[in-house]
Design a protein around this motif. Structure first.
Motif, short mmCIF file in Angstrom:
data_model
loop_
_atom_site.label_atom_id
_atom_site.label_comp_id
_atom_site.label_asym_id
_atom_site.label_seq_id
_atom_site.Cartn_x
_atom_site.Cartn_y
_atom_site.Cartn_z
N VAL A 29 0.87 -1.17 0.00
CA VAL A 29 0.00 0.00 0.00
C VAL A 29 0.91 1.22 0.00
CG1 VAL A 29 -1.79 1.29 1.23
CG2 VAL A 29 -1.80 -1.21 1.29
N HIS A 30 0.62 2.19 -0.85
CA HIS A 30 1.45 3.40 -0.91
C HIS A 30 1.46 4.09 0.45
CE1 HIS A 30 0.73 3.73 -5.52
NE2 HIS A 30 1.57 2.76 -5.21
N VAL A 31 2.64 4.24 1.02
CA VAL A 31 2.79 4.96 2.29
C VAL A 31 3.95 5.92 2.13
CG1 VAL A 31 1.87 3.13 3.76
CG2 VAL A 31 4.29 3.12 3.18
N GLY A 32 3.99 6.95 2.94
CA GLY A 32 5.07 7.92 2.89
C GLY A 32 6.38 7.33 3.37
N ALA A 33 7.48 8.00 3.02
CA ALA A 33 8.80 7.51 3.40
C ALA A 33 8.99 7.46 4.91
CB ALA A 33 9.87 8.40 2.76
N ASP A 34 8.24 8.27 5.64
CA ASP A 34 8.39 8.33 7.10
C ASP A 34 7.29 7.56 7.82
OD1 ASP A 34 10.63 10.02 6.84
OD2 ASP A 34 9.33 11.78 6.68
N GLY A 35 6.65 6.61 7.13
CA GLY A 35 5.57 5.84 7.75
C GLY A 35 6.05 5.06 8.96
N GLN A 36 5.13 4.77 9.88
CA GLN A 36 5.46 4.10 11.14
C GLN A 36 5.28 2.58 11.07
OE1 GLN A 36 6.75 5.95 13.77
NE2 GLN A 36 6.78 7.44 12.10
N ASN A 37 4.99 2.06 9.86
CA ASN A 37 4.85 0.61 9.67
C ASN A 37 3.78 0.00 10.59
OD1 ASN A 37 6.86 0.59 7.67
ND2 ASN A 37 8.48 0.32 9.19
N LEU A 38 2.64 0.64 10.63
CA LEU A 38 1.53 0.18 11.46
C LEU A 38 0.52 -0.66 10.68
CD1 LEU A 38 0.84 3.49 13.43
CD2 LEU A 38 2.25 1.54 14.14
N LEU A 39 0.67 -0.71 9.35
CA LEU A 39 -0.35 -1.38 8.54
C LEU A 39 -0.47 -2.86 8.89
CD1 LEU A 39 0.10 0.15 4.97
CD2 LEU A 39 -1.72 0.59 6.62
N ALA A 40 0.64 -3.53 9.11
CA ALA A 40 0.58 -4.96 9.42
C ALA A 40 -0.26 -5.21 10.67
CB ALA A 40 1.98 -5.53 9.58
#
Length: 329
Positions: A38-49
């Motif tokens: 899923v497109h996320v920003g470079a500074d994403g917190q990796n919460l999608l999982a």
């Protein structure tokens, strides 16, 4: 016995909720492996999982470079890394952005296509523009099965429509029926293996972050008089398609739709900068005219007045162009 047990899923706007529903609808004994971008920003917190795992009867985690994937498990691309699968190993690539995104959907689709061929199921969900369109066409070239969310069912229909225009999609499904469809497809035997095209392998290498030379880009496309929005380099038109696509010498990749959207934003920005310059020029020249009149230099004041009118006329033209561009969007 082999099954279609490798599922690659991609989306952007509207895809998070779609994947949550899809995961929730899967059975607990689902034995296929899912890879999710899923497109996320470079500074994403990796919460999608964690978001997906909370809704899913099968475990879902953020992908880790070098791990061997497990059946009945889902892996989500972390921020600022392309998610790739090379044979049975998860790889996180730091190659150039594709369609302005990293992670991008196309590299994932290509990597599972070359590694698993007809065992692959590629799924395009809701999203803007058309990342995934080239990748889903490449999965077809590798013998895989393709599934697209019904555009009428998607929050953002552009990615599903892009995939439908790029290749002969095998299944178009509403989200409510997609889990059942994937269960059915994952239980089937795959088709025969096909020869994997060399150009798809080359693009996977680029996504991994391997060296991109002029010779590699020359294998993929031909130079055109267009510049890369990211680095300013010369773009080459990729020979295979649809969709119409471009890569620069650094490796940045764009579909025509993504490139047009980016160029339109650049044009709009340039127009606004030009308008500001013209308005400031008019103000400055007006003050110069006033100063000339106070000094008794009537001829100079008249000349400055003409330049004021000229600048304001240009500013009006630019303002109308900006208004017209805004109405188009």
């Amino acid at each position: 016995m082999n099954r279609r047990d490798i599922i690659a899923i991609g989306g952007s706007m509207g895809a998070v909720d779609a994947i949550r529903q899809l995961c929730r609808d899967l059975p607990a004994d689902f034995a296929a492996t899912m890879f999710i971008v899923v497109h996320v920003g470079a500074d994403g917190q990796n919460l999608l999982a964690d978001i997906f795992d909370a809704q899913s009867p099968i475990s879902i985690s953020t992908a880790v470079d070098g791990e061997r994937f497990q059946r009945g498990h889902g892996y989500v691309a972390p921020a600022d890394h392309h998610l790739l699968v090379i044979d049975d190993v998860v790889r996180l690539g730091r190659g150039p952005r594709e369609n302005l995104a990293r992670p991008a959907v196309d590299p994932l689709f290509r990597s599972v296509g070359i590694s698993f061929g007809p065992r692959t199921i590629a799924v395009v969900l809701s999203g803007l523009l058309n990342d995934g369109a080239a990748g889903v066409a490449d999965v077809k070239r590798c013998g895989g099965i393709t599934v697209v969310q019904n555009p009428a069912d998607a929050v953002a229909a552009e990615m599903p429509w892009g995939a439908l225009r790029a290749t002969d999609i095998d299944y178009r499904s509403p989200l409510s029926e997609m889990a059942a469809l994937l269960v059915k497809l994952a239980a089937e035997e795959p088709g025969p293996a096909v020869e994997i095209p060399a150009d798809i392998r080359a693009e996977v290498e680029i996504a991994l972050g391997r060296h991109v030379g002029t010779d590699i880009i020359a294998q993929l496309g031909d130079p055109v008089p267009l510049s890369c929005p990211a680095c300013g380099g010369v773009l080459s038109q990729v020979r295979r398609g649809p969709p119409l696509r471009f890569r620069c010498q650094v490796g940045h990749s764009y579909t025509a739709e993504t490139l047009e959207n980016e160029k339109e934003g650049s044009v709009d920005e340039a127009l606004r900068v030009a308008l500001r310059i013209m308005e400031e020029r008019a103000v400055l020249t007006e003050k110069m005219a006033e100063d000339a009149r106070r000094s008794g230099r009537a001829a100079a004041a008249g000349s400055y007045d003409e330049r004021v009118n000229e600048s304001r006329s240009y500013a009006d033209i630019l303002r109308r162009a900006i208004d017209k561009s805004a109405r188009k969007t």
